[in-house]
Motif scaffolding. Structure first.
Motif, mmCIF file in Angstrom:
data_model
loop_
_atom_site.group_PDB
_atom_site.id
_atom_site.type_symbol
_atom_site.label_atom_id
_atom_site.label_comp_id
_atom_site.label_asym_id
_atom_site.label_seq_id
_atom_site.Cartn_x
_atom_site.Cartn_y
_atom_site.Cartn_z
ATOM 1 N N LEU A 115 5.900 -8.008 -5.903
ATOM 2 C CA LEU A 115 5.163 -6.939 -5.249
ATOM 3 C C LEU A 115 5.666 -6.737 -3.822
ATOM 4 N N ALA A 116 6.029 -7.842 -3.154
ATOM 5 C CA ALA A 116 6.438 -7.759 -1.758
ATOM 6 C C ALA A 116 7.652 -6.862 -1.558
ATOM 7 N N ASP A 117 8.603 -6.959 -2.460
ATOM 8 C CA ASP A 117 9.849 -6.224 -2.262
ATOM 9 C C ASP A 117 9.858 -4.868 -2.929
ATOM 10 N N SER A 118 8.845 -4.546 -3.722
ATOM 11 C CA SER A 118 8.897 -3.299 -4.449
ATOM 12 C C SER A 118 8.142 -2.213 -3.715
ATOM 13 N N ASN A 119 8.657 -0.996 -3.801
ATOM 14 C CA ASN A 119 7.928 0.115 -3.209
ATOM 15 C C ASN A 119 7.463 1.094 -4.282
ATOM 16 N N ALA A 120 7.378 0.610 -5.534
ATOM 17 C CA ALA A 120 6.844 1.463 -6.591
ATOM 18 C C ALA A 120 5.375 1.725 -6.298
ATOM 19 N N ALA A 121 4.887 2.855 -6.812
ATOM 20 C CA ALA A 121 3.503 3.237 -6.532
ATOM 21 C C ALA A 121 2.515 2.159 -6.968
ATOM 22 N N ILE A 122 2.747 1.613 -8.139
ATOM 23 C CA ILE A 122 1.810 0.611 -8.651
ATOM 24 C C ILE A 122 1.846 -0.653 -7.797
ATOM 25 N N ALA A 123 3.037 -0.987 -7.280
ATOM 26 C CA ALA A 123 3.145 -2.181 -6.435
ATOM 27 C C ALA A 123 2.366 -1.980 -5.147
ATOM 28 N N THR A 124 2.500 -0.778 -4.582
ATOM 29 C CA THR A 124 1.757 -0.478 -3.349
ATOM 30 C C THR A 124 0.261 -0.566 -3.609
ATOM 31 N N ASP A 125 -0.180 -0.011 -4.742
ATOM 32 C CA ASP A 125 -1.607 -0.060 -5.086
ATOM 33 C C ASP A 125 -2.095 -1.488 -5.225
ATOM 34 N N LEU A 126 -1.312 -2.316 -5.902
ATOM 35 C CA LEU A 126 -1.728 -3.697 -6.121
ATOM 36 C C LEU A 126 -1.782 -4.473 -4.803
ATOM 37 N N LYS A 127 -0.819 -4.197 -3.930
ATOM 38 C CA LYS A 127 -0.837 -4.867 -2.631
ATOM 39 C C LYS A 127 -2.065 -4.449 -1.838
ATOM 40 N N GLN A 128 -2.383 -3.163 -1.928
ATOM 41 C CA GLN A 128 -3.576 -2.645 -1.267
ATOM 42 C C GLN A 128 -4.813 -3.391 -1.782
ATOM 43 N N LYS A 129 -4.852 -3.578 -3.096
ATOM 44 C CA LYS A 129 -5.992 -4.265 -3.709
ATOM 45 C C LYS A 129 -6.060 -5.716 -3.227
ATOM 46 N N ILE A 130 -4.903 -6.361 -3.138
ATOM 47 C CA ILE A 130 -4.890 -7.751 -2.663
ATOM 48 C C ILE A 130 -5.407 -7.810 -1.238
ATOM 49 N N TYR A 131 -4.960 -6.864 -0.428
ATOM 50 C CA TYR A 131 -5.405 -6.799 0.965
ATOM 51 C C TYR A 131 -6.930 -6.675 1.031
ATOM 52 N N LEU A 132 -7.456 -5.733 0.243
ATOM 53 C CA LEU A 132 -8.902 -5.515 0.260
ATOM 54 C C LEU A 132 -9.655 -6.746 -0.214
ATOM 55 N N MET A 133 -9.127 -7.377 -1.251
ATOM 56 C CA MET A 133 -9.820 -8.560 -1.770
ATOM 57 C C MET A 133 -9.778 -9.716 -0.785
ATOM 58 N N LEU A 134 -8.644 -9.838 -0.065
ATOM 59 C CA LEU A 134 -8.557 -10.897 0.938
ATOM 60 C C LEU A 134 -9.554 -10.658 2.060
#
Lengths: 652, 157, 177
Positions: free
Chosen positions: B50-69
């Protein structure tokens, strides 16, 4: 016209390979000197026509012949010439042609540099290489010809080379890598020739060694270059991802390392013959397996060529014939192998064998991790992923054990060594290593860190034991300079390579523990601090390149007020492929890299997402790799490979 | 074929680094964010985390991780959340269960096996050699004297 | 070394080749849904065309239904649209649209211009429902049974062939009830 010439040359090369595969081997089996003599000229002919074919493809690229499908798919009129030529191996078909061409090059080299080799041995070695060439050229002609045309209507301009590949790395990394992959076919051919002839004395080990060492060195250099290229090209500062294609190059290298050591023991002591033969087969098999994995579409990878399963099936058949055939031959002929000396259970032989076990287990671990998702899927149990956390968890401990064992093996004597003797030899290096290992994280970092302790101790251990062994050589010497020149290039090569291992280990330990990174929104004038350095973003402007436009940022770096460097990362937009690429800006140093990359523009105030990395000792990774490769090359300058020798071996 | 081609094209365009500027007040959370996004796989990409990808789904998942943290969820909860939706595929560290036992234990077992085999083979070899040497007959008195004479001759020269 | 042991490398290689051969017929990028045989996630999201109406799972439970994830920025969705219209005309099963990370105006326009095969559309602007569903890219089509349990996911364009396969599955669902 020229592409058709290229295809025709390929067909002729296939013809010669096929004859090379059949006639000399039959001649060797029937001791027909005339037929065996054909091997050398056939090798020359095979090489000549593959060279012609290769040049024809290069010609098509250089002249923007977009009627050739492969050129149209991988090139463009605006592409700089050096990339037009490197694009030859930028895709599946062309890189396969490179593979075959390099194979014919090695075959030619073996035919030229084998004065001491008996004719039947040479005939068999070249014959086996001919078999491999036949397989690959057939694969090219049947499924993957780079000379297919788009006729009658062809594009006015090409689809351009993938921007990530438009880089110096493309010019050097694949050729180096292939030199290594393909080079292991020589060791393989020697092993098969030895099994076929039944002549399994240690002489074949002596003939095999220089070829194997050079192939190993090239493969190591190729892997090092790949890691370095990925680091500065991909924009995220990583240098190894345990990607299937990366693993495909590491596995033969690990087994190759076991092989070069096993060959050394077989040459010197006449033991391990059966094991060495198996390793030679194993190393090349892994090369072939790598070819399969990368081109069949069986595994997902950023590196994989966009290939289809039909091609994969062809390669699988090639694999079955080559590897299956050689392992069957091994199973039947290996029992005829007899050892020529014996050794005690605590001896250098034993320790080298144990090190071999470590290396092979490391290779199998990588293989297991790479293929496990496929295994699980094929069994219908769903999709899983195996990535860096797995590989790092398993690889690092075994690597550490190997490094420990390396130090002990250097101090052990051939045949029999005593525990007391070892203790005496190794006591001082052990103390030095432990002390340095414990102190280092305190001095360099901010307190004790087990990973750093382990890495530094083990690396220092390797260097200290190597140094001690070197120093001991002068114990009975009358003059230092005389002794220095008495030591063989082989010995210096070994020392350099072993030190290289330590250097890589230090690099890996420090860069994975002490790296710092920040992703920040920076507007012009913003400053951030990382690892004692201050970074000030001065803004971005538009610049133009040969086939791209870019937003170029300017960042001034200072350390305690003193200016260090100004860095210019770019965000490139390639016009033809309409894709974007990050071009990182790096201030390289022996003890640290400063790495900057630009992300997206944010907002109207000229702000950008900027990534700042501090990477300590990252260059040591590649420096160590370079040491190892140079060490390997150095060994072939040994005088004994240039003399005609009877190949005497120590007898029990 | 076309779909494959489109996928390939789409993945080629993801040739640039994903730089997300999440602001974390807690340094510890920032570290966990980096680790979680590095150890999880982008469901769509060609083997990228997820860290290295800029695909839309990767960005969404990172956003979700951020929110959950930020919502003080634990690492286990975040991982379980992702696996419930995307399967084990999304984990780069395979779980330790019966299915993956061979994967995790295999190398260790192989190493032990390898070392045992090596030691056993060497011992049996040495035993065989020892047996062979035992078969060498002792010299009788006459042969012993002859040997001694030969040795003495050697010493003088 | 006992002769039989020397055949181990060969035996291992043959078993490996078997798996590699099987691997050739598997698409490593195809990801099966993690929600197969699990209930469709709960949600409360506005509809696309009637923005005041809040939709939830209750709106389609009761009979089998297809949920199609689409967006105007997705070129493949454009490709499969005609097939979806045909499926809607067949009247065998309802299609619920999940408008994924799209703009309301653009999506509404699209449906007006190209036709609307959907019984109704869930306007998942942020993609949160998509995330709960395990969507990783458009287009995707889910088959749910009458209880709202996910039975199948098709990733990519729905073709005539896909529709044939889906009909088979729908029939089996009917038989089991």
């Amino acid at each position: 016209m020229i592409p058709e010439l290229g295809e025709f040359a390929l067909i002729l090369a296939l013809g010669f390979s096929f004859i090379l595969a059949v006639i000399p081997l039959y001649g060797a089996a029937t001791l027909n000197t005339l037929w065996m003599d054909y091997a050398k000229p056939l090798a020359r002919a095979q090489f000549t026509f593959l060279l012609i074919s290769f040049i024809c493809l290069g010609y098509a690229f250089a002249n923007d012949d977009f009627s050739v499908q492969y050129v149209a798919n991988h090139s463009n009129s605006q592409l700089p010439i050096e990339f037009k030529l490197s694009a030859i191996w930028g895709g599946h078909e062309g890189s396969l042609l490179l593979w075959a061409f390099i194979l014919s090059g090695w075959t030619l080299a073996v035919s030229l540099f084998s004065r001491g080799l008996p004719l039947d041995m040479l005939a068999r070695v070249l014959g086996v290489m001919g078999i491999i060439a036949t397989g690959f050229i057939s694969f090219l002609l049947w499924t993957s010809s780079p000379f297919l045309r788009y006729l009658p209507r062809f594009p006015a301009d090409g689809a351009d080379l993938n921007p990530l590949l438009q880089d110096f790395g493309l010019i050097v990394h694949p050729p180096m890598l292939y030199m290594g992959y393909v080079g292991f076919s020589v060791a393989f051919a020697f092993a098969i020739a030895a099994l076929l002839s039944g002549r399994l004395d240690a002489a074949w080990a002596r003939w095999s060694r220089p070829w194997t060492n050079v192939a190993w060195a090239f493969l190591g250099a190729g892997i090092t270059l790949g890691s370095w290229w990925a680091y500065y090209e991909l924009g995220w500062g990583g240098w190894w991802f345990w990607d299937p294609v990366e693993n495909a190059s590491l596995m033969p290298w690990l087994v190759g390392t076991a092989l070069i050591h096993s060959l050394a023991v077989t040459e010197k002591r006449g033991v391990f013959k059966s094991w060495t033969l198996l390793l030679a087969i194993f190393a090349f098999s892994l090369s072939l397996l790598g070819t399969f994995l990368v081109r069949s579409g069986v595994l997902t990878s950023v590196h994989a060529f966009a290939s289809d399963p039909e091609r994969g099936f062809f390669i699988l058949v090639l694999l079955l014939l080559t590897i299956g055939g050689s392992l069957t031959l091994y199973a039947f002929k290996a029992p005829n192998v007899k050892s020529e000396s014996s050794f005690g259970w605590l001896s250098r032989e034993m320790l080298l064998l144990i090190n071999n076990v470590f290396l092979v287990v490391m290779a199998i671990t990588v293989l297991l991790g790479t293929l496990y998702p496929l295994l699980i899927d094929a069994l219908g149990s769903g999709k899983i992923s195996v990535g860096p956390p797995y590989f790092n968890a398993l690889f690092v401990p075994i690597m550490s054990l190997l490094a420990l064992s390396m130090g002990i093996s250097g101090a052990a004597r051939w045949r029999q060594t005593s525990v007391a003797g070892l203790k005496k030899q190794l006591f001082v290096p052990a103390i030095i290593s432990l002390v340095v290992g414990i102190i280092f994280p305190f001095i360099y970092g901010d307190g004790f860190n087990f990973r750093v302790f382990l890495g530094i101790t083990v690396s220092t251990w390797v260097i200290a034991t190597t140094a001690k062994e070197f120093k001991d050589k002068f114990r009975n010497a009358n003059s230092i300079t005389a002794k220095l020149s008495q030591l063989t290039p082989s010995y210096y090569g070994m020392m350099l390579a072993h030190v290289g291992v330590a250097v890589v280990a230090i690099g890996i330990t420090l860069v994975s523990t002490y790296s710092e990174e920040r992703d920040m929104r920076m507007a012009p004038g913003d400053k951030i601090e990382l690892a004692d350095y201050q970074f000030e973003f001065k803004g971005a402007k538009k610049v133009k390149g040969a086939n791209f436009t870019a937003d170029e940022g300017t960042i001034e770096v200072t350390l305690e007020g003193e200016p260090v460097v100004t860095l210019y990362p770019q965000k490139r937009h390639y016009t033809v492929k309409r894709s974007m690429m990050t071009e990182a800006s790096i201030d390289a140093g022996l003890f640290r890299d400063l790495y900057l990359a630009m992300g997206e523009p944010l907002g109207d105030d000229g702000a950008w997402a900027i990534r700042v990395h501090y990477k300590p000792y990252v260059r040591w990774l590649w420096l160590g790799g370079l040491f190892m490769a140079l060490g390997g090359i150095l060994t072939v300058f040994d005088k004994r490979y240039r003399k005609k020798s009877t190949g005497e071996v120590a007898h029990a | 074929m076309l779909r494959f081609f489109i996928l390939v094209l789409l993945s080629i365009t993801s040739a640039y680094a994903a730089i997300d500027t999440y602001e974390f007040k807690d340094k510890d959370k920032e570290l966990r964010f980096h680790e979680l996004s590095a150890d999880m796989r982008c469901p769509k990409c060609q083997n990228q985390n997820l860290a290295d990808s800029n695909a839309a789904i990767a960005t969404d998942l990172k956003q979700k991780i951020y929110l959950m943290l930020e919502a003080d969820k634990s690492d286990t909860e975040i991982v379980d959340y992702m696996v419930a939706r995307y399967g084990d595929f999304v984990l780069y560290e395979p779980r330790f269960n019966a299915q993956n036992a061979v994967l995790w234990l295999g190398p260790g077992v192989l190493l032990l096996l390898g070392l045992i085999v090596v030691i056993w083979l060497t011992r049996s070899r040495n035993n065989k050699n020892a047996e062979n040497t035992e078969q060498v007959p002792e010299l009788d008195a006459k042969q012993a004297k002859a040997l001694q004479q030969l040795l003495n001759k050697d010493k003088k020269s | 070394m006992p002769r039989l042991l020397l055949f181990i490398p060969l035996a291992l290689f043959i078993s490996l080749s078997f798996f590699l051969w099987k691997g050739l017929s598997i698409d490593p990028r195809e990801l099966p849904s993690a929600l197969i045989d699990k209930p469709f996630p709960e949600f409360q999201v506005a509809a696309l065309l009637q923005s005041e109406r809040i939709l939830s799972k209750a709106d389609f439970i009761g009979k089998p239904v297809l949920v199609n994830v689409w967006a105007t920025w997705c070129p493949s969705c454009r490709q499969e649209h005609e097939q979806l219209l045909r499926i809607a005309q067949d009247n065998k099963i309802n299609i619920i649209g999940l408008n994924y990370k799209d703009e309301r105006a653009a999506a509404t326009n699209w449906l007006q211009q190209l036709g609307n095969p959907y019984a109704f559309n869930i306007y998942d602007e942020a993609g949160m429902l998509g995330l709960d569903l395990g969507v990783y890219g458009a287009p995707e089509t889910y088959l749910l049974d009458a209880q709202g349990v996910v039975r199948h996911r098709h990733v990519g364009v729905v073709t005539a062939q896909t529709w044939v396969e889906l009909q088979d599955m729908i029939q089996k669902l009917g038989v089991n009830q």
